[in-house]
Design a protein around this motif. Structure first.
Motif, short mmCIF file in Angstrom:
data_model
loop_
_atom_site.label_atom_id
_atom_site.label_comp_id
_atom_site.label_asym_id
_atom_site.label_seq_id
_atom_site.Cartn_x
_atom_site.Cartn_y
_atom_site.Cartn_z
N GLN A 57 0.83 -1.21 0.00
CA GLN A 57 0.00 0.00 0.00
C GLN A 57 0.86 1.27 0.00
N LEU A 58 2.14 1.14 0.35
CA LEU A 58 3.02 2.30 0.37
C LEU A 58 3.24 2.76 -1.06
N PHE A 59 3.08 4.07 -1.29
CA PHE A 59 2.99 4.54 -2.67
C PHE A 59 4.08 5.53 -3.06
N ARG A 60 4.46 6.42 -2.16
CA ARG A 60 5.33 7.54 -2.53
C ARG A 60 6.69 7.42 -1.86
N VAL A 61 7.73 7.79 -2.60
CA VAL A 61 9.08 7.74 -2.06
C VAL A 61 9.25 8.75 -0.94
N ASP A 62 8.66 9.94 -1.07
CA ASP A 62 8.81 10.94 -0.01
C ASP A 62 8.11 10.48 1.26
N GLU A 63 6.99 9.76 1.12
CA GLU A 63 6.31 9.20 2.28
C GLU A 63 7.19 8.17 2.97
N LEU A 64 7.82 7.31 2.16
CA LEU A 64 8.73 6.31 2.70
C LEU A 64 9.90 6.98 3.42
N ALA A 65 10.48 8.01 2.81
CA ALA A 65 11.61 8.71 3.42
C ALA A 65 11.22 9.33 4.76
N ARG A 66 10.01 9.89 4.82
CA ARG A 66 9.55 10.47 6.09
C ARG A 66 9.42 9.40 7.17
N GLU A 67 8.85 8.27 6.80
CA GLU A 67 8.70 7.19 7.77
C GLU A 67 10.05 6.70 8.29
N LEU A 68 11.05 6.71 7.41
CA LEU A 68 12.38 6.23 7.78
C LEU A 68 13.24 7.32 8.40
N ASP A 69 12.73 8.56 8.39
CA ASP A 69 13.50 9.71 8.85
C ASP A 69 14.83 9.79 8.11
N MET A 70 14.73 9.71 6.79
CA MET A 70 15.91 9.66 5.93
C MET A 70 15.69 10.58 4.73
N PRO A 71 16.67 11.40 4.36
CA PRO A 71 16.50 12.24 3.17
C PRO A 71 16.24 11.39 1.92
N VAL A 72 15.39 11.88 1.04
CA VAL A 72 15.07 11.17 -0.19
C VAL A 72 16.34 10.88 -0.98
N ARG A 73 17.23 11.86 -1.05
CA ARG A 73 18.46 11.68 -1.85
C ARG A 73 19.31 10.52 -1.33
N ARG A 74 19.41 10.41 0.01
CA ARG A 74 20.20 9.30 0.57
C ARG A 74 19.53 7.97 0.27
N LEU A 75 18.21 7.92 0.36
CA LEU A 75 17.49 6.71 0.04
C LEU A 75 17.74 6.29 -1.41
N GLN A 76 17.70 7.25 -2.31
CA GLN A 76 17.94 6.96 -3.73
C GLN A 76 19.36 6.47 -3.97
N ARG A 77 20.34 7.10 -3.30
CA ARG A 77 21.73 6.67 -3.46
C ARG A 77 21.94 5.25 -2.93
N LEU A 78 21.35 4.95 -1.77
CA LEU A 78 21.48 3.61 -1.20
C LEU A 78 20.93 2.56 -2.15
N PHE A 79 19.77 2.84 -2.74
CA PHE A 79 19.16 1.86 -3.62
C PHE A 79 19.96 1.68 -4.90
N ALA A 80 20.51 2.75 -5.45
CA ALA A 80 21.35 2.62 -6.65
C ALA A 80 22.60 1.82 -6.35
N GLU A 81 23.19 2.07 -5.19
CA GLU A 81 24.45 1.43 -4.83
C GLU A 81 24.27 -0.03 -4.46
N TYR A 82 23.18 -0.34 -3.75
CA TYR A 82 23.04 -1.67 -3.16
C TYR A 82 21.95 -2.53 -3.80
N VAL A 83 20.86 -1.94 -4.22
CA VAL A 83 19.73 -2.73 -4.73
C VAL A 83 19.81 -2.90 -6.24
N GLY A 84 20.10 -1.82 -6.94
CA GLY A 84 20.15 -1.88 -8.39
C GLY A 84 18.88 -1.40 -9.05
N ALA A 85 17.95 -0.87 -8.27
CA ALA A 85 16.72 -0.28 -8.78
C ALA A 85 16.33 0.84 -7.82
N SER A 86 15.56 1.79 -8.31
CA SER A 86 15.20 2.95 -7.50
C SER A 86 14.15 2.58 -6.45
#
Length: 265
Positions: free
Chosen positions: A178-207
């Motif tokens: 049900q989670l839909f938006r990246v900014d919503e996810l970032a708020r829940e994680l208390d993490m900047p969107v940019r850091r979340l995006q960098r982590l996923f590019a570096e470690y997951v391989g997808a945004s």
């Protein structure tokens, strides 16, 4: 696993259930933080036409021991298509999200939508291990060979605490379609969107956006494979879509058919 035993993300599993079996086996305890499980598809199409199995892939990197050689598959962001013919098997290693980064030695995004020879990443022994594995029929014995190969690589890997962090992030997303938006996810994680995006590019391989969307599409496809009679408007609302049309657009773009037509076959 789905009710057909072929796993979530396998499209039209009922059509393949008569000739395709997928067995699973856990990794050795020393690999549990890095490897989700081993998977062993076995098919028998002798006397039948070849079959193209389509899969909505997960945000995982796979090492697959195939007859032609061992391959590393990055995250497949479109529909993954595997042509099956005759009789055969492969053994796959499903790495936990983010867990292939220590092996890759660089951003996992570089592997997205690619299949590359494992020898260039994991060493030339990969192909020989694959040959020994595919000569076997006993799944625990096959897994033991894969365990030995991967455990032998661990001493050369530097510790990386972010592997566990990223795996937990992806698992949290996939458990909540049900989670839909990246900014919503970032708020829940208390993490900047940019850091979340960098982590996923570096470690997951997808945004993060792709992982969020794929979790919703896995749920929609699983519901569609249950058969007709689905309230698509209600499902769209359950999955956080603004309306049914948005779900239909996403599903059609990913699968190639609207959900109602897919469900109706």
């Amino acid at each position: 696993m789905s009710r057909h035993g072929l796993g979530r993300g396998v499209l039209r599993p009922g059509a393949a259930a008569g000739f395709l079996q997928v067995r699973q086996h856990p990794p050795a305890p020393g690999l549990a933080a890095l490897v989700d499980f081993y998977w062993n598809p076995r098919w028998d199409l002798r006397g039948r036409d070849p079959y193209e199995q389509k899969v909505l892939a997960h945000p995982n990197v796979h090492l697959v021991f195939e007859p032609e050689g061992a391959l590393v598959y990055g995250v497949q962001r479109g529909v993954f298509v595997r042509r099956l013919e005759g009789a055969g098997q492969v053994l796959g290693v499903k790495f936990r999200p983010g867990a292939f980064r220590p092996f890759a030695g660089g951003p996992v995004a570089d592997l997205a939508d690619r299949a590359v020879p494992a020898a260039g990443i994991l060493g030339t022994d990969a192909d020989e291990v694959g040959r020994r594995v595919l000569d076997l029929d006993d799944l625990p014995a096959m897994a033991a060979h894969a365990d030995g190969f991967l455990l032998g690589l661990l001493p050369a890997l530097p510790p990386d605490p972010q592997v566990a962090e990223v795996a937990a992030l992806v698992e949290a997303i996939t458990a909540r379609p049900q989670l839909f938006r990246v900014d919503e996810l970032a708020r829940e994680l208390d993490m900047p969107v940019r850091r979340l995006q960098r982590l996923f590019a570096e470690y997951v391989g997808a945004s993060p956006k792709w992982v969020l969307r794929r979790a919703r599409l896995h749920e929609a496809a699983a519901r569609a494979d249950e058969g007709a009679g689905i309230d698509w408007a209600a499902l769209a609302a359950d999955l956080g879509y603004a309306d049914q049309a948005h779900l239909t657009r996403d599903f059609t773009a990913a699968v190639g058919a609207p959900p109602s037509r897919y469900a109706g076959r």
